[in-house]
Design a protein around this motif. Structure first.
Motif, short mmCIF file in Angstrom:
data_model
loop_
_atom_site.label_atom_id
_atom_site.label_comp_id
_atom_site.label_asym_id
_atom_site.label_seq_id
_atom_site.Cartn_x
_atom_site.Cartn_y
_atom_site.Cartn_z
N LEU A 1 5.55 7.69 -4.64
CA LEU A 1 6.24 6.78 -5.55
C LEU A 1 6.11 7.26 -6.99
CD1 LEU A 1 5.30 3.24 -4.19
CD2 LEU A 1 7.31 4.62 -3.68
N PRO A 2 7.18 7.11 -7.78
CA PRO A 2 7.11 7.50 -9.20
C PRO A 2 6.28 6.50 -9.99
CG PRO A 2 9.19 6.42 -8.75
CD PRO A 2 8.50 6.56 -7.42
N LEU A 3 5.97 6.87 -11.23
CA LEU A 3 5.26 5.94 -12.09
C LEU A 3 6.20 4.82 -12.51
CD1 LEU A 3 3.25 8.35 -14.43
CD2 LEU A 3 2.36 6.92 -12.59
N PRO A 4 5.76 3.58 -12.44
CA PRO A 4 6.63 2.46 -12.84
C PRO A 4 6.75 2.37 -14.36
CG PRO A 4 4.47 1.65 -12.23
CD PRO A 4 4.46 3.13 -11.93
N VAL B 1 -2.60 1.88 -8.84
CA VAL B 1 -2.80 1.93 -7.39
C VAL B 1 -2.37 0.61 -6.75
CG1 VAL B 1 -4.42 2.47 -5.54
CG2 VAL B 1 -4.73 3.51 -7.78
N MET B 2 -2.61 -0.49 -7.43
CA MET B 2 -2.15 -1.79 -6.91
C MET B 2 -0.64 -1.79 -6.74
SD MET B 2 -4.55 -4.46 -9.08
CE MET B 2 -3.20 -5.63 -9.10
N TRP B 3 0.07 -1.26 -7.71
CA TRP B 3 1.54 -1.24 -7.63
C TRP B 3 1.99 -0.39 -6.44
CZ3 TRP B 3 5.50 2.38 -8.00
CH2 TRP B 3 6.79 1.87 -8.22
N VAL B 4 1.29 0.72 -6.19
CA VAL B 4 1.63 1.57 -5.04
C VAL B 4 1.35 0.82 -3.74
CG1 VAL B 4 1.15 3.75 -3.85
CG2 VAL B 4 1.22 3.69 -6.35
N LEU B 5 0.25 0.08 -3.68
CA LEU B 5 -0.05 -0.71 -2.48
C LEU B 5 1.07 -1.71 -2.21
CD1 LEU B 5 -1.91 -2.01 -0.27
CD2 LEU B 5 -2.85 -3.42 -2.10
N GLY C 1 4.39 0.67 -1.59
CA GLY C 1 4.36 1.90 -0.82
C GLY C 1 4.11 1.68 0.67
N GLU C 2 4.16 2.77 1.39
CA GLU C 2 3.88 2.79 2.83
C GLU C 2 2.95 3.95 3.14
OE1 GLU C 2 7.44 2.20 5.50
OE2 GLU C 2 8.47 2.74 3.64
N LEU C 3 1.93 3.69 3.92
CA LEU C 3 1.06 4.78 4.38
C LEU C 3 1.83 5.66 5.35
CD1 LEU C 3 -2.23 2.78 4.96
CD2 LEU C 3 -1.74 4.34 3.07
N ASP D 1 -8.18 2.14 1.70
CA ASP D 1 -6.80 2.06 1.22
C ASP D 1 -6.69 2.39 -0.26
OD1 ASP D 1 -5.76 1.40 3.67
OD2 ASP D 1 -5.70 -0.75 3.31
N LEU D 2 -7.74 2.12 -1.03
CA LEU D 2 -7.73 2.47 -2.45
C LEU D 2 -7.51 3.98 -2.61
CD1 LEU D 2 -8.10 1.57 -5.40
CD2 LEU D 2 -10.56 1.92 -5.09
N TRP D 3 -8.22 4.74 -1.79
CA TRP D 3 -8.04 6.20 -1.80
C TRP D 3 -6.69 6.59 -1.20
CZ3 TRP D 3 -7.78 8.96 2.89
CH2 TRP D 3 -7.62 10.33 2.74
N ALA D 4 -6.32 5.96 -0.07
CA ALA D 4 -5.10 6.36 0.64
C ALA D 4 -3.85 6.10 -0.19
CB ALA D 4 -5.02 5.62 1.98
N PHE D 5 -3.76 4.93 -0.85
CA PHE D 5 -2.57 4.63 -1.64
C PHE D 5 -2.55 5.42 -2.94
CE2 PHE D 5 -2.26 0.95 1.19
CZ PHE D 5 -0.90 0.95 1.46
N ASP D 6 -3.72 5.78 -3.43
CA ASP D 6 -3.75 6.63 -4.62
C ASP D 6 -3.05 7.96 -4.35
OD1 ASP D 6 -4.51 7.39 -7.28
OD2 ASP D 6 -6.13 8.58 -6.40
N GLN D 7 -3.15 8.45 -3.10
CA GLN D 7 -2.51 9.71 -2.74
C GLN D 7 -0.99 9.63 -2.76
OE1 GLN D 7 -4.80 12.31 -2.19
NE2 GLN D 7 -6.08 10.59 -2.87
N LEU D 8 -0.46 8.39 -2.76
CA LEU D 8 0.99 8.22 -2.70
C LEU D 8 1.62 8.05 -4.08
CD1 LEU D 8 1.23 5.77 0.35
CD2 LEU D 8 1.30 8.27 0.33
N SER D 9 0.83 8.16 -5.13
CA SER D 9 1.36 8.09 -6.49
C SER D 9 1.73 9.48 -6.97
CB SER D 9 0.33 7.47 -7.43
OG SER D 9 0.76 7.56 -8.77
N VAL D 10 2.82 9.57 -7.75
CA VAL D 10 3.20 10.86 -8.33
C VAL D 10 2.13 11.37 -9.28
CG1 VAL D 10 4.43 9.86 -10.29
CG2 VAL D 10 5.15 12.07 -9.40
#
Length: 714
Positions: free
Chosen positions: A14-17, A77-81, A84-86, A163-172
């Motif tokens: 996901l891009p930065l909001p 990271v909250m916004w990605v959660l 986003g989708e794992l 999930d804090l670590w996992a969703f962090d991986q989904l940020s640009v």
């Protein structure tokens, strides 16, 4: 740095909001959801755009509870959660999580744990998430394990932290938080020891029989005997209230107020009173205005000049309306008149009683009842043969509802097969339909906030319904005293508050253990197991869907296991046994598998009950135990049934056995019938004596054929 091409190639990144961008992206907001969306830069985020279930509250996230130094990263990271989708490949690797995206309540709980972790990191001097080391992860996991929470809850927290670590991986632009050690080493070593405790619906304690008995009796009484008066009074009160709002001040109105109130004051009679949040007991201004034809301001001005507010508090009186009272209790009118000020409270109690009737007599979960709408239970068309089909309730369910991508669906989905409604449930629905507009939620907050008149969204929340049940109990106990019916008080339950979630388990308990008792006798519209056992057609939930029959199977299996244990203990203590199924019963009791804690799952309970011929069911009304074998049962069980129709138990059935205790109980019951026969008219007395003789004959037959357990299996 991740390039735009890389982002396009990886749809999970996901891009930065933008600072003024929405917290919830449009793709996740369902059609018809009108809850306002927060801005990314806000410190209070609403999760309303993700909330479609009528009974859910609108939850908010307060980023002010995150340390300022970590807030920017945690916000990202909250916004990605939320949006986003794992990756499915990651889900498969983890093994312990089977979805790429959770529902709104889980998101909320997840984020709250992140905020707790962030505050802990702040106290450790961590200023950015990338500084969180393996030692930090291990220390925090140890803190959770030693906090006293159960193993299951600790596991959930560690998953959320992962999930804090996992969703962090989904940020640009990831924050760079390290991978928790349990992701590589396994989670078992980071959890507290196993305690053997189980959770979930099947560990919920049923309401005590002394509680549910009068509670259900009064609830049905309110719905079926008093609802006509209450709803007529409510309509009249609303008419009077509307008339006051439209009445201007006139000289005639002021004179009417004086002519009505002054004689009451002069004679020292009670004044029509109400209870105000601001003033306590005070004069019932609206009522006086309505009966005199004056404006509210004229009543207020007259009362202020004459000091009637204080006088009403000292001499409070009723506010009778011209509404006929038709309801009866013990053969007499339940009210002398319908009271203007009491009516809103009675409407609230009536709605609560309807909720209890619906949830208890269907086995619905509270969230399913909260989603019911006016028109959900139409009157059925008669069959060609002239018979009338059962009423069916169209409703939605929410548990484990997911879309084709595996995402949680907050709005749930309509049940594939409707609920069956017996007559008291239909009556309760009809009462609620008179309180809300067509098509509206039966428990709409906007229409059930009768007293406070606040504008709220969705359905009444479970916490609000729970408080209303407690208020209803208080009213029932006051009413029972006032009506001279102390035996109909609702006592305190040994296990605490009468939570709505306990009704479902209570119904299963009574069907399994009191087949001829509360449900069958208090309702008189047909036995509940009859309605519930046609699983395919009634749709009370299949085992695969973990519907109500899961609870029923669990309670039935537990009751059967306890019956087997009691029979085993009784025969070991020297009691003898008789009956055509004696040998089979002894084998079933002694070969019963260990079940401590195991029968609290529907799957285990169904397997236990499937042992045709070896499962024992106590029937205290018939003074016997049924070693249920479907093919030889005379109670006409349905094909595939795993329990007898105990209310239809027949003499001479090959599944019956009796013990010495059953024989003694039969004789004691016969003695009670003889004593009763001496105090009733002769025809009824003769019938009671013949019944008593029949029970003594059963006991005599047992005595002549009784043998020890060893003799029975020889």
């Amino acid at each position: 740095m991740t390039t735009a091409l890389a982002i396009e190639a990886d749809p999970y990144i996901l891009p930065l909001p933008e600072p003024d961008g929405p917290v919830v992206m449009d793709r996740w907001i369902s059609l018809g959801n009108s809850h306002p969306n927060s801005c990314y830069s806000d410190d209070i985020w609403s999760l309303g755009p993700l909330t479609d279930k009528p009974g859910d509250s609108i939850h908010k996230i307060n980023l002010g509870k995150c340390p300022a130094i970590l807030r920017s990263e945690v916000r990202r990271v909250m916004w990605v959660l939320i949006n986003g989708e794992l990756r499915p490949t990651y889900i498969r690797e983890r093994g312990f999580q089977n979805r790429t995206r959770d529902g709104v309540l889980t998101m909320r709980d997840n984020i709250l744990q992140w905020l707790k972790f962030a505050r802990w990191l702040g106290r450790q001097g961590v200023s950015q998430l990338s500084d969180c080391t393996m030692e930090h992860w291990k220390a925090y996991a140890a803190k959770i394990a030693s906090s006293g929470c159960g193993r299951g809850h600790a596991l959930t927290i560690l998953r959320w932290l992962s999930d804090l670590w996992a969703f962090d991986q989904l940020s640009v632009s990831p924050c760079g938080i390290t991978r928790p050690p349990w992701e590589d080493e396994g989670v078992d070593d980071y959890l507290p020891a196993v305690t053997g405790e189980a959770g979930g619906e099947n560990k919920t304690e049923p309401l005590d029989p002394t509680v549910i008995g009068p509670l259900l009796t009064w609830s049905i009484r309110l719905v079926e005997d008093f609802s006509g008066d209450i709803l007529a009074a409510w309509a009249e009160r609303r008419r009077m209230h509307a008339r006051v709002a439209a009445t201007p001040s006139t000289r005639g109105g002021l004179a009417a107020v004086k002519n009505y109130l002054q004689p009451l004051v002069d004679s020292g009679a009670p004044l029509p009173a109400t209870v105000s949040r601001k003033h306590g007991i005070t004069l019932a201004h609206h009522y006086v205005a309505a009966v005199t034809g004056a404006s509210w301001n004229q009543v207020h001005d007259f009362a202020t000049r004459r000091g009637l507010r204080m006088l009403a508090a000292l001499q409070p009186g009723p506010s009778p309306m011209q509404v006929p009272v038709t309801g009866r209790i013990e053969g007499r009118p339940w009210r002398e008149f319908m009271d203007y000020e009491e009516t809103p409270i009675l409407v609230q109690h009536l709605a609560t009683a309807a909720a209890i009737v619906i949830m208890y007599l269907t086995g619905m979960r509270p969230q399913e009842a909260q989603s019911l709408r006016s028109g959900c239970c139409p009157d059925p068309e008669p069959n060609p043969d002239g018979s009338t089909p059962r009423h069916l309730i169209r409703s939605r369910h929410y548990k484990n509802v997911r879309d084709s991508d595996g995402h949680h669906v907050s709005a749930g989905e309509e049940r594939a097969v409707p609920w069956v409604a017996i007559t008291p449930v239909v009556n309760a629905i009809r009462v609620l339909e008179r309180l809300v507009p067509d098509g509206e939620l039966l428990f709409s907050s906007a229409h059930h906030d009768i007293v406070a008149q606040r504008k709220q969204h969705g359905a009444l929340k479970r916490s609000s319904l729970g408080r209303r049940v407690e208020k209803l109990v208080s009213w029932i106990n006051q009413e029972a005293t006032a009506q001279g019916l102390p035996a109909q008080h609702v006592p305190e339950d040994p296990h605490g508050n009468l939570g709505l979630s306990r009704l479902r388990r209570t119904l299963a308990w009574h069907i399994a253990r009191r087949p001829g008792g509360l449900v069958a006798l208090a309702i008189q519209y047909g036995h509940m197991r009859t309605a519930l056992d046609a699983r395919t057609s009634t749709g009370y939930g299949s085992r695969e869907r973990r519907g109500f029959h899961g609870e029923l199977d669990v309670e039935t299996a537990l009751a059967a296991a306890q019956t087997a244990a009691r029979l085993r203990d009784a025969t070991a203590a020297g009691e003898k046994i008789s009956g055509p199924a004696a040998r089979r019963a002894i084998v079933g009791a002694t070969s019963m598998p260990s079940f401590e804690g195991a029968l609290t799952t529907p799957k285990a309970a169904a397997k236990f009950l499937a042992r045709d011929g070896l499962v024992l069911f106590d029937n205290p009304d018939a003074f016997l135990i049924c070693a249920f074998k479907r093919d030889t049962a005379l109670c006409e069980p349905d094909p595939g049934a795993t329990a007898p129709n105990q209310f239809a138990c027949q003499l001479g059935c090959g599944n019956a056995i009796r013990t010495d205790s059953h024989a003694r109980a039969a004789r004691e019951h016969a003695d009670r019938l003889d004593a009763k026969a001496d105090n009733v008219p002769q025809p009824l007395g003769n019938r009671l004596r013949r019944t008593a003789d029949r029970f003594r004959a059963l006991a005599d037959a047992h005595d002549s054929a009784a043998q020890t357990a060893e003799e029975a299996v020889a």
